[in-house]
Design an enzyme around this catalytic site. Sequence first.
Site, mmCIF file in Angstrom:
data_model
loop_
_atom_site.group_PDB
_atom_site.id
_atom_site.type_symbol
_atom_site.label_atom_id
_atom_site.label_comp_id
_atom_site.label_asym_id
_atom_site.label_seq_id
_atom_site.Cartn_x
_atom_site.Cartn_y
_atom_site.Cartn_z
ATOM 1 N N HIS A 125 -1.508 -10.180 -3.163
ATOM 2 C CA HIS A 125 -2.345 -9.304 -3.994
ATOM 3 C C HIS A 125 -3.093 -10.091 -5.074
ATOM 4 C CE1 HIS A 125 -3.747 -5.695 -5.838
ATOM 5 N NE2 HIS A 125 -2.880 -4.903 -5.245
ATOM 6 N N TYR A 143 -6.083 -11.343 -7.406
ATOM 7 C CA TYR A 143 -7.285 -10.742 -8.002
ATOM 8 C C TYR A 143 -8.294 -11.864 -8.233
ATOM 9 C CZ TYR A 143 -4.832 -6.342 -9.224
ATOM 10 O OH TYR A 143 -4.163 -5.155 -9.207
ATOM 11 N N GLU A 151 -6.890 -7.620 0.192
ATOM 12 C CA GLU A 151 -5.501 -7.640 0.650
ATOM 13 C C GLU A 151 -5.484 -7.414 2.151
ATOM 14 O OE1 GLU A 151 -3.609 -4.503 -1.930
ATOM 15 O OE2 GLU A 151 -5.561 -4.748 -2.879
ATOM 16 N N ASP A 180 -11.475 1.095 -3.188
ATOM 17 C CA ASP A 180 -10.030 0.959 -2.988
ATOM 18 C C ASP A 180 -9.720 1.567 -1.627
ATOM 19 O OD1 ASP A 180 -7.368 0.473 -3.297
ATOM 20 O OD2 ASP A 180 -7.003 2.135 -4.684
ATOM 21 N N GLN A 210 -7.560 -4.341 2.489
ATOM 22 C CA GLN A 210 -7.830 -3.425 1.389
ATOM 23 C C GLN A 210 -8.831 -4.099 0.460
ATOM 24 O OE1 GLN A 210 -6.181 -0.481 1.411
ATOM 25 N NE2 GLN A 210 -6.799 0.417 -0.542
ATOM 26 N N HIS A 270 3.324 0.064 -2.755
ATOM 27 C CA HIS A 270 3.677 -1.358 -2.778
ATOM 28 C C HIS A 270 5.184 -1.618 -2.723
ATOM 29 C CE1 HIS A 270 -0.386 -2.495 -2.848
ATOM 30 N NE2 HIS A 270 -0.620 -2.510 -4.140
ATOM 31 N N ASN A 291 0.839 -1.192 0.000
ATOM 32 C CA ASN A 291 0.000 0.000 0.000
ATOM 33 C C ASN A 291 0.885 1.258 0.000
ATOM 34 O OD1 ASN A 291 -2.361 1.781 0.408
ATOM 35 N ND2 ASN A 291 -3.382 -0.189 0.811
ATOM 36 N N ARG A 292 0.308 2.372 0.389
ATOM 37 C CA ARG A 292 0.992 3.636 0.146
ATOM 38 C C ARG A 292 1.737 4.177 1.364
ATOM 39 N NH1 ARG A 292 -3.484 2.851 -2.697
ATOM 40 N NH2 ARG A 292 -3.250 3.162 -4.943
#
Length: 714
Positions: A197, A199, A328, A263, A301, A121, A95-96
């Site tokens: 991560h 999907y 996540e 998100d 997340q 990430h 993440n950020r």
Amino acid sequence: MCKVSLLVCLVLVASVFVEYVVAKQHQHHEPKVKFYELKKGNLSVKFTNRGASIASVIVPDKNGKLADIILGYDSVEGYANNTPHLGSIVGRVANRIGGAKFTLNGITYKLIANEGNNTLHGGPGGFGDVVWRVSKYEKDAQSPFITFAYRSFDGEQRFPGDVSVYVTYKLLGYQKLSVIMKAKAINKATPVNIINHAYWNLHGHNTGNILSHTVQLFASKVTPTDNASIPTGEIVPVENTPFDFLKPQTVGSRIDKIPSGYDINYVIDGPNDHKMKKVAIVHDSKSGRVMKLWSNSPGVQFYTSNGLINIKGKGGVVYGPRAALCLETQGFPDAVNHPNFPSVIVNPGKTFKHLMLFQFSAKGTEFAAVAAKHDEHHEPKVKFYQLKKGNFSVTLTNRGATIASVIVPDKNGKLADVVLGFDSVEEYANNTQYFGAIVGRVANRISGAKFTLNGVTYKLIANEGNNTLHGGPKGFGDVVWRVSEYVKNDRFPYITFAYRSFDGEQRFPGDLSVYVTYKLLGYQKLGVAMTAKALNKATPVNIVNHAYWNLHGHNTGNILSQKIQLFASKVTPTDDAAIPTGKIIPVKNTPFDFLKLRTVGSRINKLPSGYNINYVVDGPANDQKLKKVAIVQDPKSGRVMKLWSNAPGVQFYTSYWLKNIKGKGGYIYQSSAALCLETQGFPDAVNHPNFPSVIVNPGKTFKHFMLFEFSTKI
Ligand SMILES: *[C@@H]1O[C@H](CO)[C@@H](O)[C@H](O)[C@H]1NC(C)=O
Ligand SMILES: *[C@@H]1O[C@H](CO)[C@@H](O)[C@H](O)[C@H]1NC(C)=O
Ligand SMILES: *[C@@H]1O[C@H](CO)[C@@H](O)[C@H](O)[C@H]1NC(C)=O
Ligand SMILES: *[C@@H]1O[C@H](CO)[C@@H](O)[C@H](O)[C@H]1NC(C)=O
Ligand SMILES: *[C@@H]1O[C@H](CO)[C@@H](O)[C@H](O)[C@H]1NC(C)=O
Ligand SMILES: *[C@@H]1O[C@H](CO)[C@@H](O)[C@H](O)[C@H]1NC(C)=O
């Protein structure tokens, strides 16, 4: 070349050299990038060591139809340019991180900004981009697993300190995938937030969008972000907002109220105690597939792949926004810059641990899940269990559903342990001689390690020359069983061990639900009931108990002076590789004749390696009734053991192959230290149509009973 001065020149050369060595160390030999696969029952999962990524997850839908339910690439090369992080591990800090910097112990670390002014990430070359080492890969284990390892170095992507990272993917129980992410800070404090991560599209990776999937999130709060997706620091309830998924809601029901889709970090309900908690349930009504997720993380997340644009995936499918959803589980985004968020700092010597557990099922097939419910959730602990009645006591362990000791009095009332075994449960993990263990799925030998059933040829694992012995290298004696019942204080105390054998285990066909009960009955009687239900395919089954008996005591030398009577007039002779020739011959006038009570040693010298042969128990074969099998007597102690069984055969084995095995009390077991009476179906019956069949058809149950009685009179 070096024109400045010798010193400067040396320094320059030295530093180039150091850099070269450091770079070299880090690359060492970069491991090859490959795909790896784990399979258990109908669940199969593929991985690649680029990014320790999950490349595919294949599970059945409500009709049993298989599909791959995560986004990914066909070739390993695809993962070298995996900008959306499809299926990969992300780190060192997922993440950020706002402003691409943070301060720790007074030092400000400036990272590489790779999303506007922020680090996303772990930076442009995070853990999802590097090649991991495969440290363990056990495909044939009861719970097959793979462990990827990566050594992250001090300064990598500008994070402080060396970090040793391990990610283990393991298939367990009924269609469960666990992900264990561990990272040890070696020498400096560092933030760590390692995630997976994947999907998900439960309808299939190539079937369009996930707007009709139903999602339930066990999370009442979120950490809202600013327009650069950096948390504001607030923690707000989801109630009455489009973020509320406390009750199951379709993804699409309110997504239009959010500028670019979901998100955002949800705060998982419950204490931040690092224990496993429910995170989410996802359901796709079209396929019926359900995915449940648990984790020990404080956050998750929820991302609806809003940024996925024109990604060429598996089978040439082009993935776009809403093609999948991500869950996540994670530490909170930008936690390094928010003292009110749970800390993501790992101090030197400490280890970060992040666990995820996924379970896949399909609505309408829950009965299968319920049937498998007795299946191990986590691999059960291995312990000893005791049953006791009067002067008679039996110890068992759930490794191999094994008899570990049988203690009975002799003619003077003196107690002794009359079976071979080990002192500790750990030693049973290396029980090469099958001391006391349950052996299966098919005991004894299968020639050429293969058989043909209903037109399909099954190739097994050869673990004795060209043949399969005792179910293969990791048979029922090696696996950990669940204790399904343990009733110590009953008049007839008993214990039941359960094991769910899966389709393809040791390469045998079909799921098999196995139970073994040991019960003390009457006066010094031990009953053993072995049952195995074939759930979905026909399969051979021949489950036996492999106790080694020495009625004088497990630690008293050889059994050659003990006497035995076998209620069996015929044997199935074998070739040099101990495989039956197919003949069934009388024992009369041969050293195999024990129709009358005789000492074991009376004629053993006539046989090159002692007795090791299948006797045909007298009486009708396959009538499933208990028959007399054997009487054993030790003249010294006066102990007598009588054995009855419903099996058509019994392997009489005088433990010739026992060499220098360190057993209970440090005693060293040697050849002829004990005898085995393994009541059984005939060896290699799968390859001998004239032998009683050992095939169990779907829905049918194999049943094998043994009854032992101990006394001091014949
Ligand atoms: C595997 O799939 C087959 C075919 O749909 C089904 O019969 C069987 O029950 C499944 N096995 C498990 C363990 O769910
Ligand atoms: C990055 O930060 C600078 C200085 O604060 C600002 O002017 C710029 O708009 C920021 N860029 C983005 C993409 O947010
Ligand atoms: C983000 O928000 C700030 C302040 O709320 C505003 O000044 C800035 O223009 C916004 N940036 C973008 C890219 O929308
Ligand atoms: C147990 O052993 C003792 C001592 O030899 C004996 O007196 C007693 O009768 C035995 N009990 C049973 C139930 O056999
Ligand atoms: C397992 O047992 C064998 C035979 O006794 C021995 O050689 C070997 O060292 C043992 N291995 C372990 C891991 O204990
Ligand atoms: C295994 O089979 C091969 C081919 O038939 C044969 O050459 C070899 O001797 C066999 N090995 C053993 C240990 O029997």
